[in-house]
Design a protein around this motif. Structure first.
Motif, PDB file in Angstrom:
ATOM      1  N   UNK A  93      64.730  44.423  40.205  1.00 14.44           N
ATOM      2  CA  UNK A  93      63.301  44.693  40.124  1.00 14.44           C
ATOM      3  C   UNK A  93      62.573  43.644  40.954  1.00 14.44           C
ATOM      4  N   UNK A  94      61.411  44.021  41.484  1.00 15.31           N
ATOM      5  CA  UNK A  94      60.684  43.131  42.389  1.00 15.31           C
ATOM      6  C   UNK A  94      59.221  43.076  41.967  1.00 15.31           C
ATOM      7  N   UNK A  95      58.668  41.878  41.966  1.00 13.70           N
ATOM      8  CA  UNK A  95      57.243  41.686  41.745  1.00 13.70           C
ATOM      9  C   UNK A  95      56.753  40.645  42.741  1.00 13.70           C
ATOM     10  N   UNK A  96      55.474  40.281  42.664  1.00 11.29           N
ATOM     11  CA  UNK A  96      54.941  39.314  43.617  1.00 11.29           C
ATOM     12  C   UNK A  96      53.821  38.518  42.972  1.00 11.29           C
ATOM     13  N   UNK A  97      53.334  37.536  43.708  1.00  8.91           N
ATOM     14  CA  UNK A  97      52.206  36.719  43.251  1.00  8.91           C
ATOM     15  C   UNK A  97      51.119  36.672  44.313  1.00  8.91           C
ATOM     16  N   UNK A  98      51.002  37.723  45.113  1.00  7.96           N
ATOM     17  CA  UNK A  98      50.055  37.739  46.219  1.00  7.96           C
ATOM     18  C   UNK A  98      48.644  38.082  45.797  1.00  7.96           C
ATOM     19  N   UNK A  99      47.698  37.784  46.688  1.00 10.35           N
ATOM     20  CA  UNK A  99      46.279  37.936  46.379  1.00 10.35           C
ATOM     21  C   UNK A  99      45.720  39.310  46.686  1.00 10.35           C
ATOM     22  N   UNK A 100      46.456  40.140  47.434  1.00 17.96           N
ATOM     23  CA  UNK A 100      46.005  41.508  47.679  1.00 17.96           C
ATOM     24  C   UNK A 100      47.098  42.474  47.246  1.00 17.96           C
ATOM     25  N   UNK A 101      46.683  43.629  46.759  1.00 20.63           N
ATOM     26  CA  UNK A 101      47.643  44.479  46.071  1.00 20.63           C
ATOM     27  C   UNK A 101      47.781  45.887  46.632  1.00 20.63           C
ATOM     28  N   UNK A 102      46.707  46.555  47.006  1.00 15.21           N
ATOM     29  CA  UNK A 102      46.798  47.986  47.311  1.00 15.21           C
ATOM     30  C   UNK A 102      47.797  48.275  48.426  1.00 15.21           C
ATOM     31  N   UNK A 103      47.688  47.558  49.552  1.00 11.52           N
ATOM     32  CA  UNK A 103      48.602  47.818  50.664  1.00 11.52           C
ATOM     33  C   UNK A 103      50.033  47.494  50.274  1.00 11.52           C
ATOM     34  N   UNK A 172      46.465  40.836  32.397  1.00  5.50           N
ATOM     35  CA  UNK A 172      45.391  41.797  32.682  1.00  5.50           C
ATOM     36  C   UNK A 172      45.988  42.924  33.509  1.00  5.50           C
ATOM     37  N   UNK A 173      45.828  44.169  33.054  1.00  7.66           N
ATOM     38  CA  UNK A 173      46.369  45.330  33.759  1.00  7.66           C
ATOM     39  C   UNK A 173      45.230  46.097  34.409  1.00  7.66           C
ATOM     40  N   UNK A 174      45.337  46.362  35.708  1.00  7.06           N
ATOM     41  CA  UNK A 174      44.325  47.178  36.393  1.00  7.06           C
ATOM     42  C   UNK A 174      44.945  47.824  37.621  1.00  7.06           C
ATOM     43  N   UNK A 175      44.261  48.814  38.149  1.00  9.97           N
ATOM     44  CA  UNK A 175      44.801  49.461  39.340  1.00  9.97           C
ATOM     45  C   UNK A 175      44.557  48.577  40.558  1.00  9.97           C
ATOM     46  N   UNK A 176      45.361  48.797  41.588  1.00  9.15           N
ATOM     47  CA  UNK A 176      45.384  47.906  42.737  1.00  9.15           C
ATOM     48  C   UNK A 176      44.053  47.868  43.483  1.00  9.15           C
ATOM     49  N   UNK A 177      43.405  49.014  43.664  1.00 10.13           N
ATOM     50  CA  UNK A 177      42.144  49.044  44.408  1.00 10.13           C
ATOM     51  C   UNK A 177      41.052  48.283  43.673  1.00 10.13           C
TER      52      UNK A 177
END
Length: 292
Positions: A93-103, A172-177
């Motif tokens: 499984x893969x996750x990240x800690x980046x500041x932008x999400x949608x792309x 906190x859960x939210x959609x990427x946009x």
């Protein structure tokens, strides 16, 4: 991944966030095997010598030994690491800690398939960067946003969500946009504004005198300009549209202030409105038990 904590975690990128994460995992999950992947061999060697990792290096082959991979590189480098995960760690499984999400969420789905990636963003940065700035307690009390594409993503990553809370963060859960629009306003705009302020002031003919007079007010406003320009540029490229919208709103406020000053109004009501908004925000955070 089993229902318990991951048995092995690979952290790619050993700067402020990645090295802090390894330190936090060492403190909270000592039985989890920690694998560090750095861009420079000397940083990998330091992480190993400092006990942050059980194993460290610079090659993507290290990912094959991880149950979970956490990408902590600049955001525009993450696509390449997603491709590496697809090739050498097809079960992880893969996750990240980046500041932008949608792309990134979209690229992860294309490269890894559905259900293997969960976007993540711990709101825990600081102006200092790099391995030497790392602090194991960095995530305590911070908000850690995750941006699933579906409820199935949350279910697959339940053990990792538990780890996030074990590190002392608020989930906190939210959609990427929605995430990208929010952080453009409260994170990306401030560092751009700080950089613009420093450059504007330094270009003023009075700068030789002003630099001697500048004290805490200018220091505080200029703080974010001390951040990593590589990281800032990567964020700006990958979140350009929300940043442009935030800049439009800022420019509208500056136009409003300019009009007041041009009309002989010192802007008292304008400043008062901003102070009231700030007070409301701080009070709301304090009431929720999460003061800034």
């Amino acid at each position: 991944m089993d229902e318990g904590p991951p048995r092995s975690v690979a952290v790619v990128g050993l700067g402020l966030i990645g090295a802090s994460l390894l330190g936090a995992l060492r403190a909270r999950l000592p039985r989890t095997r920690r694998i560090g992947v750095a861009r420079r061999p000397e940083i990998a060697a330091r992480a190993l010598a400092d006990g942050l990792c059980d194993e460290a290096g610079t090659g993507a082959e290290l990912l094959a030994r991880a149950e979970l991979v956490v990408l902590c590189t600049p955001v525009d480098a993450m696509e390449g690491w997603l491709a590496e995960c697809a090739e050498v760690a097809p079960q992880a499984l893969v996750t990240d800690c980046g500041s932008t999400k949608a792309w990134l969420v979209d690229r992860a789905a294309a490269l890894l398939g559905e259900g293997r990636f969960l976007g993540g963003h711990p709101m825990a940065g600081r102006e200092s960067s790099g391995y030497d700035a790392a602090e194991p307690g960095l995530f305590e009390g911070c908000t850690w946003v995750v941006t699933p594409r579906s409820d199935a993503d949350l279910a697959a990553f339940t053990p990792w969500l538990t780890v996030i809370e074990m590190l002392g963060a608020h989930l906190e859960v939210m959609d990427a946009a929605t995430h990208d629009a929010a952080v453009a306003a409260i994170s990306h705009l401030p560092f751009a504004l700080s950089a613009a302020l420093v450059q504007a002031v330094a270009g003023d003919p009075a700068w030789p005198q002003a630099r001697r007079l500048a004290a805490s007010g200018f220091r505080d406003m200029a703080r974010l300009a001390g951040g990593d320009p590589v990281m800032y540029a990567a964020i700006s490229r990958t979140n350009a549209v929300p940043m442009l919208a935030a800049l439009d709103r800022l420019e509208a406020e500056l136009v409003a202030l300019r009009a007041r000053l041009g009309g002989g109004d010192g802007g008292e009501a304008w400043y008062a409105a901003a102070r009231e908004l700030r007070t409301e925000w701080l009070s709301e955070r304090a009431a929720s038990g999460r003061p800034v």
